[in-house]
Write a protein that holds these residues in place. Structure first.
Motif, PDB file in Angstrom:
ATOM      1  N   ILE A 351       0.826  -1.182   0.046  1.00  0.00           N
ATOM      2  CA  ILE A 351      -0.166  -0.055   0.019  1.00  0.00           C
ATOM      3  C   ILE A 351       0.829   1.092  -0.047  1.00  0.00           C
ATOM      4  O   ILE A 351       0.715   2.164  -0.724  1.00  0.00           O
ATOM      5  N   ARG A 352       1.862   1.193   0.965  1.00  0.00           N
ATOM      6  CA  ARG A 352       2.924   2.634   1.005  1.00  0.00           C
ATOM      7  C   ARG A 352       3.633   2.674  -0.438  1.00  0.00           C
ATOM      8  O   ARG A 352       3.659   3.808  -0.909  1.00  0.00           O
ATOM      9  N   SER A 353       3.953   1.677  -1.071  1.00  0.00           N
ATOM     10  CA  SER A 353       4.690   1.735  -2.282  1.00  0.00           C
ATOM     11  C   SER A 353       3.542   2.154  -3.457  1.00  0.00           C
ATOM     12  O   SER A 353       4.271   2.981  -4.061  1.00  0.00           O
ATOM     13  N   LEU A 354       2.427   1.933  -3.348  1.00  0.00           N
ATOM     14  CA  LEU A 354       1.610   2.361  -4.271  1.00  0.00           C
ATOM     15  C   LEU A 354       1.029   3.576  -4.336  1.00  0.00           C
ATOM     16  O   LEU A 354       0.843   4.598  -5.062  1.00  0.00           O
ATOM     17  N   MET A 355       1.159   4.070  -2.639  1.00  0.00           N
ATOM     18  CA  MET A 355       0.664   5.654  -2.644  1.00  0.00           C
ATOM     19  C   MET A 355       1.711   6.575  -3.123  1.00  0.00           C
ATOM     20  O   MET A 355       1.582   7.503  -3.550  1.00  0.00           O
ATOM     21  N   GLY A 356       3.068   6.002  -3.026  1.00  0.00           N
ATOM     22  CA  GLY A 356       4.278   6.664  -3.794  1.00  0.00           C
ATOM     23  C   GLY A 356       3.824   6.964  -5.360  1.00  0.00           C
ATOM     24  O   GLY A 356       4.321   8.067  -5.896  1.00  0.00           O
ATOM     25  N   PHE A 357       2.836   6.423  -6.131  1.00  0.00           N
ATOM     26  CA  PHE A 357       2.706   6.606  -7.547  1.00  0.00           C
ATOM     27  C   PHE A 357       1.547   7.821  -7.745  1.00  0.00           C
ATOM     28  O   PHE A 357       0.984   7.936  -8.711  1.00  0.00           O
ATOM     29  N   GLY A 358       0.913   8.257  -6.311  1.00  0.00           N
ATOM     30  CA  GLY A 358      -0.349   8.915  -6.417  1.00  0.00           C
ATOM     31  C   GLY A 358      -1.491   8.316  -6.937  1.00  0.00           C
ATOM     32  O   GLY A 358      -1.617   7.074  -6.964  1.00  0.00           O
TER      33      GLY A 358
END
Length: 637
Positions: A351-358
């Protein structure tokens, strides 16, 4: 299939919980009665935590695959059991109904038999996330062989350690695996591992990537050729082997605070009952729902919530071969839309990784089929919880924040989706049958609310660890010797004013990196194998994506004066010995480590420096050379 033991209101949860504590044997016998048994048990529970000895449903006879496959054939043999989504979105997905999966498991059980695999044999499985991995696991269970699945990211040395420890004479693998834009040469890695394991009699190799591989005469056979041999025999059945309730089902290796991984043993009946019960209740599973657990079957999450929990409940389980960010960061959401997924269960790291893509990757994706969101592997931070809630669940899907471990077999503390209250960053309330207790360092119970301590469990649940393979004493000392008559989780915990539980992290020398437990001793041992390293100390520090990163302090006497190259050399060594998941994020070269006069490294000080807390380091007067602390502090990366 309806579930008479599914909890449908907060009042029902409270009643079930009370019964599970007042009359645990009656409670679990009631649930176990809904499964198919060859012979009912003589005694529900026999236990003590001193040895430890824990036996559930003693004298019962069954086979878990009859409960996962055979018993569903009459009522919904044509329901999808596994939907498989390949790594490459251009490749066609596969759907296996319960009838098809049953046939394939029987077919492969015959392959195992033809290759000399019998009840009690250990079989090491090292495969990519393809349906044949689930088929291999279930076929082992059907013939009574003990499977030990090894995650595809481990190195040859890590595999050899596990094969030797389990004395596994049989290996099932693929030529290679696809993960994102990478091809992983699984068979080559197995070949490197087996140089140390001359006792391995047979390696069965599935074709997936068409990578050229070396096939050793007399040892290696192709999966496809073996299936053809079974087909020429007609279509032989394979009646499931009758297993005792306490016969081992699988061994799964996990990191501990010492360098050697330990083989956690789970047994047939208790594990089946508990994974089914938690699956049905935590996710509030309804017949026909599509359940998408994004874990790898190489971890306990995949065992319990891709294979055994969902299939024993007659659910449709979605298996994904790839990674969330390839070919772009919208892949999860494409899968949800394509297959109309109802439940998604993933790690906070993802989830945190995907948050980084906006929000761009989420645009235009139809996520309206989603009913429940879940997280697993580590505590989820508040920012990630709210992002998941707002942008994925559209504030309509409860989030279940599940806390459990390889050793517990199934979810221990979690809210039940839409039934019991959720609270961001809190696992919330224990499952029925789970009796948590907080203790201080002396083992005294900390009572009341708004308190913190070490998390223990005071009574066995059906899927509790039974032993560590081949070393029962290690099981006792790791989990049952720290605090008398309690299972010690190794985690710190806070209980709030409402009695809800929040896991605060490991209290032993184990890191939680991207939801994977890695022992500091294991990483130090690997770093110390590098020729230029004199000594090292490893600690965790907060990491924006992984939750915890690995910070290594290294005394180095290598020759080539280029720090960055030396760091790469050390990282490469760790990758080769353990696997890429254990690579240090930061390596600080130091001339000495803070040690007491008895030679113990003061990791507390190193942890504080790594976390950026360089002022309040506590008392350093007991150190052999207090000056070394200033040097480390000044050189912090």
């Amino acid at each position: 299939m309806s579930f008479p033991y599914q909890i449908r209101s907060f009042d029902e949860y409270k009643a079930a919980y009370k019964k599970s504590v007042d009359d645990p044997e009656g409670f679990w016998a009631g649930i176990a009665g809904h499964f198919y048994w060859r012979k009912r048990w003589d005694k529900v529970l026999d236990w003590n935590f001193r040895e430890p000895k824990i036996e559930w449903f003693k004298g019962g006879k069954l086979n878990i695959t009859e409960n996962c496959l055979d018993r569903h054939l009459g009522s919904f043999g044509n329901r999808p059991a596994i939907i498989w989504e390949p790594n490459d979105p251009e490749e066609h997905h596969r759907v296996l109904t319960y009838r098809e999966l049953h046939n394939k498991v029987i077919q492969f059980a015959n392959v195992l038999k033809n290759n000399g695999i019998r009840k009690g044999d250990r079989v090491c499985i090292y495969m990519g996330m393809v349906p044949e991995l689930a088929i291999a696991v279930l076929a082992c269970a059907r013939v009574g062989a003990i499977h030990s699945v090894i995650f595809g990211g481990f190195s040859a040395q890590s595999i050899a350690d596990r094969i030797i420890d389990a004395n596994a004479e049989f290996v099932i693998t693929c030529d290679g695996a696809f993960r994102g834009n990478k091809e992983i040469p699984l068979k080559n890695v197995i070949d490197d591992a087996l140089v140390q394991c001359k006792f391995v009699k047979r390696v069965i190799v599935l074709t997936r990537t068409r990578t050229p591989v070396s096939m050793i005469k007399g040892r290696d056979v192709w999966w496809e050729d073996e299936i053809k041999k079974v087909e020429t025999m007609g279509h032989p059945d394979y009646p499931a082997e009758e297993m005792d309730a306490e016969d081992p089902l699988f061994i799964l290796y996990t990191s501990g605070s010492t360098g050697k991984p330990k083989g956690v043993v789970h047994t047939s009946a208790g594990y089946m009952v508990y994974t089914n019960y938690t699956f049905v209740n935590v996710f509030q599973y309804q017949p026909g729902d599509i359940h998408f657990c994004t874990a790898d079957i190489g971890w306990i999450t995949g065992h319990s919530y891709i294979v055994y929990g969902p299939l024993s409940a007659g659910a449709t389980s979605l298996m994904f071969e790839g990674i969330p960010t390839w070919p772009d960061a919208g892949r999860f959401w494409d899968i949800v839309e394509k297959h109309k997924v109802n439940v998604i269960y993933t790690a906070p790291t993802a989830i945190r990784s995907l948050m980084g893509f906006g929000l761009e990757p989420l645009k235009g994706k139809d996520l309206s089929s989603l009913k429940v969101l879940g997280t697993v592997g580590e505590p989820i931070n508040e920012e990630a919880w709210h992002w998941y809630d707002e942008h994925v669940g559209k504030k309509k899907c409860p989030i279940v924040d599940t806390w459990w471990q390889t050793e517990t077999g199934g979810v221990m503390i979690s809210n039940l989706a839409g039934i019991t209250p959720a609270k961001p960053t809190y696992a919330t309330l224990p499952m029925p049958g789970v009796q948590p207790v907080l203790v201080d360092e002396k083992g005294e119970e900390i009572e009341g609310n708004d308190v913190s301590g070490n998390l223990c469990i005071r009574f066995p649940w059906p899927s509790i660890i039974r032993t560590t393979y081949g070393d029962h004493e290690r099981c006792r000392t790791n989990y049952f010797a720290t605090y008398e008559n309690m299972y010690f989780t190794g985690d710190g915990c806070h209980r709030d004013e409402q009695g809800m539980y929040r896991i605060t992290g490991r209290v032993d020398d184990v890191l939680n990196v991207s939801g994977h437990r890695i022992g500091t001793a294991e990483v130090e041992n690997a770093i110390n194998m590098h020729a230029g390293v004199v000594e090292s100390a490893v600690v965790g520090y907060p990491h924006d994506i992984k939750g915890q990163g690995i910070y290594a302090y290294v005394i180095y006497q290598g020759s080539h004066g280029d720090d960055n190259l030396s760091r790469q050399d050390i990282t490469q060594t760790v990758s080769r010995i353990i696997g890429p998941i254990a690579k240090p994020d930061k390596i600080q070269f130091v001339t000495g480590l803070p040690k007491t006069r008895s030679g113990k490294i003061m990791r507390r000080i190193l942890r504080k420096i790594a976390e950026g807390e360089t002022e309040q380091l506590g008392d350093t007067s007991a150190l052999l050379d207090p000056g070394v602390v200033d040097e480390i502090r000044n050189g912090k990366l």
